[in-house]
Design a protein around this motif. Structure first.
Motif, PDB file in Angstrom:
ATOM      1  N   GLU A   6      18.838  13.510  -5.767  1.00  0.00           N
ATOM      2  CA  GLU A   6      19.510  13.737  -4.484  1.00  0.00           C
ATOM      3  C   GLU A   6      19.297  12.553  -3.533  1.00  0.00           C
ATOM      4  O   GLU A   6      20.221  12.090  -2.867  1.00  0.00           O
ATOM      5  N   SER A   7      18.084  12.054  -3.514  1.00  0.00           N
ATOM      6  CA  SER A   7      17.765  10.935  -2.628  1.00  0.00           C
ATOM      7  C   SER A   7      18.618   9.717  -2.977  1.00  0.00           C
ATOM      8  O   SER A   7      19.146   9.027  -2.105  1.00  0.00           O
ATOM      9  N   GLU A   8      18.779   9.465  -4.274  1.00  0.00           N
ATOM     10  CA  GLU A   8      19.590   8.323  -4.703  1.00  0.00           C
ATOM     11  C   GLU A   8      21.071   8.541  -4.374  1.00  0.00           C
ATOM     12  O   GLU A   8      21.770   7.611  -3.986  1.00  0.00           O
ATOM     13  N   ARG A   9      21.522   9.799  -4.521  1.00  0.00           N
ATOM     14  CA  ARG A   9      22.919  10.102  -4.179  1.00  0.00           C
ATOM     15  C   ARG A   9      23.164   9.891  -2.678  1.00  0.00           C
ATOM     16  O   ARG A   9      24.154   9.279  -2.277  1.00  0.00           O
ATOM     17  N   LEU A  10      22.220  10.349  -1.873  1.00  0.00           N
ATOM     18  CA  LEU A  10      22.370  10.196  -0.423  1.00  0.00           C
ATOM     19  C   LEU A  10      22.414   8.727  -0.025  1.00  0.00           C
ATOM     20  O   LEU A  10      23.170   8.327   0.856  1.00  0.00           O
TER      21      LEU A  10
ATOM     22  N   GLU B 226      23.457   6.288  -1.907  1.00  0.00           N
ATOM     23  CA  GLU B 226      24.732   5.719  -2.347  1.00  0.00           C
ATOM     24  C   GLU B 226      25.863   6.125  -1.394  1.00  0.00           C
ATOM     25  O   GLU B 226      26.723   5.316  -1.048  1.00  0.00           O
ATOM     26  N   GLU B 227      25.813   7.365  -0.950  1.00  0.00           N
ATOM     27  CA  GLU B 227      26.896   7.859  -0.089  1.00  0.00           C
ATOM     28  C   GLU B 227      26.812   7.309   1.330  1.00  0.00           C
ATOM     29  O   GLU B 227      27.810   6.951   1.933  1.00  0.00           O
ATOM     30  N   SER B 228      25.603   7.260   1.861  1.00  0.00           N
ATOM     31  CA  SER B 228      25.462   6.891   3.278  1.00  0.00           C
ATOM     32  C   SER B 228      25.127   5.418   3.476  1.00  0.00           C
ATOM     33  O   SER B 228      25.276   4.879   4.569  1.00  0.00           O
ATOM     34  N   GLY B 229      24.643   4.777   2.410  1.00  0.00           N
ATOM     35  CA  GLY B 229      24.188   3.389   2.542  1.00  0.00           C
ATOM     36  C   GLY B 229      22.803   3.298   3.171  1.00  0.00           C
ATOM     37  O   GLY B 229      22.256   2.211   3.340  1.00  0.00           O
ATOM     38  N   CYS B 230      22.256   4.437   3.545  1.00  0.00           N
ATOM     39  CA  CYS B 230      20.928   4.449   4.177  1.00  0.00           C
ATOM     40  C   CYS B 230      19.943   5.177   3.251  1.00  0.00           C
ATOM     41  O   CYS B 230      20.332   6.094   2.525  1.00  0.00           O
ATOM     42  N   TYR B 231      18.673   4.796   3.337  1.00  0.00           N
ATOM     43  CA  TYR B 231      17.681   5.401   2.456  1.00  0.00           C
ATOM     44  C   TYR B 231      17.635   6.914   2.653  1.00  0.00           C
ATOM     45  O   TYR B 231      17.488   7.405   3.782  1.00  0.00           O
ATOM     46  N   ASP B 232      17.806   7.655   1.556  1.00  0.00           N
ATOM     47  CA  ASP B 232      17.714   9.109   1.565  1.00  0.00           C
ATOM     48  C   ASP B 232      18.666   9.751   2.579  1.00  0.00           C
ATOM     49  O   ASP B 232      18.417  10.843   3.092  1.00  0.00           O
ATOM     50  N   GLY B 233      19.727   9.036   2.907  1.00  0.00           N
ATOM     51  CA  GLY B 233      20.689   9.574   3.868  1.00  0.00           C
ATOM     52  C   GLY B 233      20.205   9.570   5.309  1.00  0.00           C
ATOM     53  O   GLY B 233      20.768  10.256   6.171  1.00  0.00           O
ATOM     54  N   ILE B 234      19.154   8.811   5.599  1.00  0.00           N
ATOM     55  CA  ILE B 234      18.621   8.751   6.974  1.00  0.00           C
ATOM     56  C   ILE B 234      19.502   7.789   7.788  1.00  0.00           C
ATOM     57  O   ILE B 234      19.284   6.580   7.775  1.00  0.00           O
ATOM     58  N   THR B 235      20.480   8.295   8.449  1.00  0.00           N
ATOM     59  CA  THR B 235      21.386   7.427   9.210  1.00  0.00           C
ATOM     60  C   THR B 235      20.883   7.189  10.634  1.00  0.00           C
ATOM     61  O   THR B 235      21.291   6.251  11.294  1.00  0.00           O
TER      62      THR B 235
END
Lengths: 168, 731
Positions: B17-21, B23-32
């Motif tokens: 999940e962390s890797e998917r986030l 890839e999707e957000s461009g930020c580590y673990d989806g931390i935008t």
């Protein structure tokens, strides 16, 4: 924000700033206004008027020369369009014998000239040695640096270049 | 305590999940958004500094447990704290190489179902030294321990030491003779080696029975476990203080902040664009005992690198055009390539200490499959991957330096690292016991020059930013050799306006043993594997070994006659030949030969760094000082740098500025007269290229690069206006 005077930058570039001060600059947060002060220092140093756009070596600069952007030696010699490899317009000395290598390495074991040669790229006008390549015989000359000049000025410095390049 | 798959399964899912986030957000673990940082920046920074302090303190404590002079003296160790998914949050000083290699090790265990079997429980100790799982080479043995809080996996503590003996076909850790995985030594492949905070006895027994000098490895294991426990307890106490939810969030924000900081730093310090460079490595083993005929005995590797700095500040490194993996010990895995990248970045751009895996996420490596950078065969040996890593990341340092020069941060430009040939040994010690050891004084080579000053003399290697050669007395306690000399090698830095740092040479007398096996590695000869910048020359190529068997040194000592303490400055007749009688040996490349015994003399020379700028601009006054102190010879000052030196009343060198000016004008004129247009040279050289008129090893290098890389083929063909494939007979 960290900032230094043009004089300090000039001394730093010349390698004459006292080491304790240099060390403090190395350790401190970087000065965001460095680039244009640096270019101003270099512009004072060269004996020509073409505005320097980007230094690419110790004595090599990309500059705006009329309508063209060219790579120029500090002496004023132009190597042509900055997008082309300036080395192809330089003069060269190739050290590919033991005798020629020995001139630079008087006391040590030498590489095998059948495996490796030294190529010295020189300004044909003033004789400054701009770059040295150590390469296997037959290795293509490397194009060291192709800067994204337009992008750098536009996106990173926030000051788009005014004149388009008409060289090339 | 978490000991059942029910919760453990979530770790693997969490990693995916962390890797998917990302890839999707461009930020580590989806931390935008860095919410916690924005909420209370002071608390945020204080916590990160605290974590860093835990790591530094744990490493220092561990060094005092270790018995290895490599760890105790030279500091060949690093520790770090990771997220549950295995991303580094904070790290100590030391061998930064392994921050991301340990990350790969943790992720490998998670991906490979370790939650179910052998299970990940509080107090477990996992060890690894398999480079295809996550390290650089066999002697880099890492231990990680999970951190649990309130029954939940909340992170990992990890530590790595470079072992001085790995039990391979040749003694030491950088097993020069290994040509396949099976001769590299003792492998521990992501293995659970301890439980309940204690190393398993059967694991320790395996180490004791498979190593030449188990005390180093085993005590290092204990040191690493102690440091992991120390960090774990500190993190648990911190979580008690700040709360679990805050910890889980803040640890991720630290990494995302690290990623953003790296991008911002690149935009601040460099110029976007494409940078290119290359280096070479020459390996000479023909006729040496022990090498199996699995491939060509002598070979030449090219290492071209294209670095792109993108407009968003990402650094991409592309190794296309380099050579295939081979039956030698110098291959490298992607984990090792990561390690080289990380240790270079932490020195050049992230030197303030608050760095983590976020910095790695702001970079990208393109490692062509099948090359030495990414072997498509996991049986290959990687025991001396530093042999190729160091030249490669030396190129990276020069590429980065050019970007610093372009941007104006000349004080950061650093021609950087050089290869550091290592001497290793084994056999019977001076105490009559079996022993084995890698000698780590190689951690103090000469560095490349800076763009504003000379390089560091005998004080730098790329792989350990806390360079230290260790004390002679300590090394002498650990090996049957006595120092009869340790000297700076004059002219060993690359020439330039600013010269490269000088190297040193050690001279030893073999003592109190009848069986001392000496081996060296990372020993590239025949070519320069380092380089200069902006007109500076490379430092001299790796020097040959010089030894004397059955020397008359004891007779000389008894008669109080002069001994040889170094090899001197005459490349055709060394001081050993002048002073000592016996069987004189001069050997190129890795030193693989019959054992030595008492009375033999052996020398080993390390490498200097490349120079910066035009030699004819070097400061004459500084040069006089260099000559006085043995860093340059008077002949080199005049012949290479054009500096004329007189002597003062006491015989000390003094620069003659007027004569220097005249001499330099003559040299410049001679240079211009000797030079010819590049176009003329290309036209002449093309005729040789068309005939492939090169040494067999050079032809082989081209053929291999052409076979593997369409881009190299295209560039080569275009540059010389030839058909590269037909020129080198590639189908």
């Amino acid at each position: 924000m960290t900032s230094y005077s043009k004089e300090v930058i000039a001394d730093l570039v010349a390698g004459t700033l006292p080491w304790p001060q240099t060390r403090r600059i190395m350790s401190a947060y970087k000065d965001d206004d460095r680039f244009f002060k640096y270019v101003a220092v270099l512009q004072d140093r060269v004996g020509w008027e073409d505005p320097i756009l980007l230094p690419v070596g110790d004595h090599l600069f990309i500059c705006q020369s009329g309508d063209e952007r060219v790579t120029k030696c500090e002496c004023g010699h132009s190597f042509g369009d900055y997008r082309k490899n300036w080395k192809l317009k330089a003069a060269i000395i190739v050290r590919d014998t033991e005798e020629l290598l020995r001139e630079i390495y008087p006391n040590s074991d030498l590489p095998d000239p059948d495996w490796m040669e030294i190529r010295e790229f020189i300004c044909p006008e003033c004789g400054t040695l701009h770059e040295v390549e150590a390469a296997a015989p037959g290795y293509p000359i490397v194009h060291d640096f192709e800067p994204d000049l337009e992008g750098f000025y536009r996106d990173w410095l926030g000051k788009p270049l005014e004149l388009p390049n008409k060289g090339g | 305590m978490l000991d059942k798959p029910a919760s453990a399964l979530r770790i693997r899912e969490r990693l995916i999940e962390s890797e998917r986030l990302m890839e999707e957000s461009g930020c580590y673990d989806g931390i935008t958004e860095l919410h916690l940082r924005n909420q209370d920046p002071l608390k945020f920074e204080t916590l990160h500094t605290k974590l860093r302090a835990y790591c530094v303190s744990a490493r220092e404590m561990a060094r005092r447990i270790s018995a290895s002079p490599g760890v105790r003296e030279v500091g060949e160790m690093v520790v770090a704290i990771y997220t549950p998914e295995g991303d580094a949050i904070a790290l100590s000083n030391g061998i930064m190489v392994h921050v991301h290699t340990m990350s790969r090790f943790i992720k490998w265990m998670i991906r490979n179902g370790y939650e179910e079997n052998p299970q990940i429980r509080d107090g477990d100790i996992f060890a690894n030294n398999d480079a295809f799982i996550g390290t650089v080479q066999v002697p880099d043995v890492m231990d990680v321990m999970p951190i649990f809080h309130s029954g939940r996996l909340v992170g990992w503590a990890g530590a790595v030491c470079h072992e001085l003996e790995a039990g391979g076909i040749t003694p030491g850790g950088d097993v020069a003779l290994a040509q396949e995985r099976f001769t590299e030594g003792l492998f521990v492949c992501a293995e659970k080696v301890g439980e309940n905070d204690e190393l398993r006895r059967d694991y320790v027994i395996r180490c004791e029975r498979n190593l030449r000098m188990p005390i180093y490895w085993v005590l290092d294991e204990k040191a690493k476990v102690a440091s992991c426990i120390d960090m774990r307890e500190s993190v648990k106490a911190l979580i008690d203080e700040i709360g679990l939810d805050y910890w889980m969030q803040v640890s991720k924000e630290f990494i995302e902040e690290g990623r953003r900081a790296q991008l911002a730093r690149t935009r601040q310090l460099t110029v976007p664009g494409i940078y290119r460079g290359h280096t070479f490595y020459g390996h000479v083993t023909a006729g040496k005992p022990g090498y199996q005929p699995l491939g060509d005995p002598d070979w030449l590797y090219n290492i071209p690198i294209e670095m792109e700095i993108t407009s968003d500040g990402k650094i991409r490194m592309d190794f296309e055009g380099t050579q295939p993996w081979g039956y030698h010990s110098m291959n490298c895995t992607p984990a090792g390539m990561d390690g080289g990248m990380f240790v270079t970045l932490t020195q050049h751009m992230n030197f303030e200490g608050l760095v983590n895996d976020g910095a790695w996420m702001a970079t990208e490596l393109k490692l062509p499959q099948g090359t030495w950078t990414n072997p498509d065969n996991e049986m290959v040996a990687t025991a001396t991957s530093w042999a190729l890593l160091l030249p490669a990341y030396g190129v990276f340092q020069r590429l980065l330096s050019r970007s610093f020069i372009a941007r104006g941060f000349v004080e950061e430009a650093f021609v950087g690292q050089v290869n550091s040939p290592m001497i290793e040994m084994g056999g019977e010690s001076q105490y009559g016991t079996p022993f084995g050891m890698a000698h780590f004084e190689c951690a103090a080579a000469g560095s490349g020059a800076l763009a504003i000053k000379d390089g560091l003399d005998t004080a730098y290697v790329g792989w350990n930013p806390e360079s230290d050669m260790g004390n002679i007395e300590i090394w002498e306690q650990n090996m049957p050799m006595l120092y009869i000399g340790r000297s700076v090698v004059p002219n060993s830095g690359g020439a330039g306006k600013y010269r490269g740092g000088c190297s040193f040479l050690s001279t030893w007398l073999v003592s109190k043993t009848d069986h001392l096996r000496l081996v060296t590695s990372e020993h590239s000869s025949r070519v320069f594997d380092n380089g200069g910048l902006c007109g500076g020359y490379p430092a001299p190529t790796c020097q040959k070994h010089r030894a004397v068997r059955d020397s008359n040194i004891f007779d000389l000592a008894e008669n109080r006659a002069p001994l040889a303490h170094h090899t001197g400055t005459n490349p055709y007749r060394s001081e050993l030949e002048v002073r000592l009688e016996g069987e004189h040996v001069t050997l190129e490349g890795p030193y693989i030969t019959a054992p030595h015994k008492t009375g033999d003399v052996f020398t080993h020379s390390y490498n200097g760094g490349g120079g910066y700028g035009d030699v004819l601009e070097r400061d004459p006054v500084k040069t006089a000082w260099d000559v006085e102190n043995g860093f340059l010879t008077k002949e080199a000052a005049e012949g290479i740098f054009g500096i004329v030196l007189d002597e003062d009343e006491e015989g000390f060198p003094v620069a003659n500025l007027e004569a220097t000016k005249r001499h330099r004008a003559e040299m410049r004129a001679k240079r211009l007269a000797r030079a010819r247009p590049v176009s003329e040279w290309i036209a002449k050289e093309r005729e040789r290229v068309k005939e492939a008129g090169f040494a067999p090893e050079v032809r082989k290098m081209y053929a291999s690069a052409i076979k593997l890389s369409p881009r190299f083929t295209k560039d080569f063909s275009a540059f010389w206006d030839v058909d590269a494939k037909s020129t080198f007979g590639v189908e």
